[in-house]
Write a protein that holds these residues in place. Structure first.
Motif: not given
Length: 295
Positions: A205, A220, A191-196, A222, A203
């Motif tokens: 991912r 994903v 897991w990693e934090r995505g761009l919101s 959210r 978010v």
């Protein structure tokens, strides 16, 4: 002297516990009223050792022993026994015969009471228990949803933003409760934090890489805040393909033999690829789930 098992989930050596020792430990936990906390801890550890070693028939013996209501009471009481009890329940939650009894014995609702604590180690074990109980088990998914598990998991994600391990457990639990457990009951997702696009949205991912080489599945999650108490949790599983996959797909018109025929050893992935080839570009999402919650 007891024989020792080489490894365990915690990295310690585990004694091979005879079957009668498991019976004695279960009876002591259920029926004894004058045992000290140290004695109870010893019996709980005996049961945990047997379950971790996956001894044949042990889970069935635990299920019919009457110990599950006692474990539920220990989870609710909060004390020196709570951490080891939560670890034990987390290990038991892997077993189908245990999953079927956790609702009627109060274990599921007792785990919900653990989720309100501030002890992060305890929360991790409780999160694993919930993820394992709900994995591929529609009954537990529905019961945990009725008990309000999604708002509790969202609270934890918002409160402990810097605890990576706890974050991953909560995301895994959300996916399994939504019946989108692509990584299995214990994860297997990075897991990693995505761009919101807005400050009200978080978010995450998760990538579950396949060994067949063509690509991976991306999960994903959210979290969208509509008001201080209202959130939406959406979970979507999408395919992510490598350049090699598209090369094969673009060339398949000139090749009579199916370029996917060698994937017979990977039936699940073969089905995914076959489905995606037939539906490009009409469909981009394989699975999705949305929860509207009030904290």
């Amino acid at each position: 002297m007891d024989r020792l098992r080489a490894t365990s989930d915690s990295g310690r050596l585990l004694p091979v516990v005879p079957k009668d020792s498991l019976t004695n430990a279960l009876n002591a936990i259920v029926f004894s009223t004058e045992l000290s906390e140290d004695e109870l801890l010893s019996h709980l550890d005996t049961v945990l050792t047997v379950i971790q070693e996956k001894q044949r028939g042990a889970a069935e013996q635990v299920a019919v022993s009457g110990v599950l209501p006692t474990l539920a009471q220990a989870l609710r009481r909060r004390g020196p026994l709570t951490l080891l009890t939560t670890k034990l329940v987390s290990e038991l939650a892997r077993e189908r015969v245990i999953k079927e009894r956790c609702g009627e014995t109060g274990v599921s609702s007792a785990l919900m009471s653990v989720l309100v604590c501030m002890d992060q180690e305890l929360l991790i074990h409780a999160g694993h228990a919930i993820a394992r109980l709900s994995y591929d088990c529609r009954f537990q998914q529905e019961q945990l949803l009725r008990l309000g598990v999604v708002p509790q998991l969202v609270r934890i994600l918002r409160r402990f933003k810097d605890d990576k391990a706890l974050e991953e457990v909560c995301l895994l639990a959300l996916c399994n409760i939504g019946d989108i457990g692509e990584g299995g009951e214990d994860g297997g997702i990075s897991w990693e934090r995505g761009l919101s696009l807005c400050p009200e949205e978080s978010v995450f991912r998760g990538v579950n890489c396949h060994s067949c080489g063509f690509g991976s599945m991306v999960t994903v999650v959210r979290l969208t805040q509509w008001s201080p108490e209202q959130h939406t949790v959406s979970i979507e599983v999408l395919p992510r393909y490598s350049f090699g996959f598209w090369t094969v797909h673009n060339n398949q018109r000139t090749v009579r033999r199916s370029p996917l025929s060698h994937l017979g050893a990977c039936p699940k992935f073969y089905n995914v690829i076959k489905y995606s080839v037939q539906n490009i570009p009409n469909s981009r999402s394989f699975k999705s789930r949305v929860f509207h919650i009030f904290l």
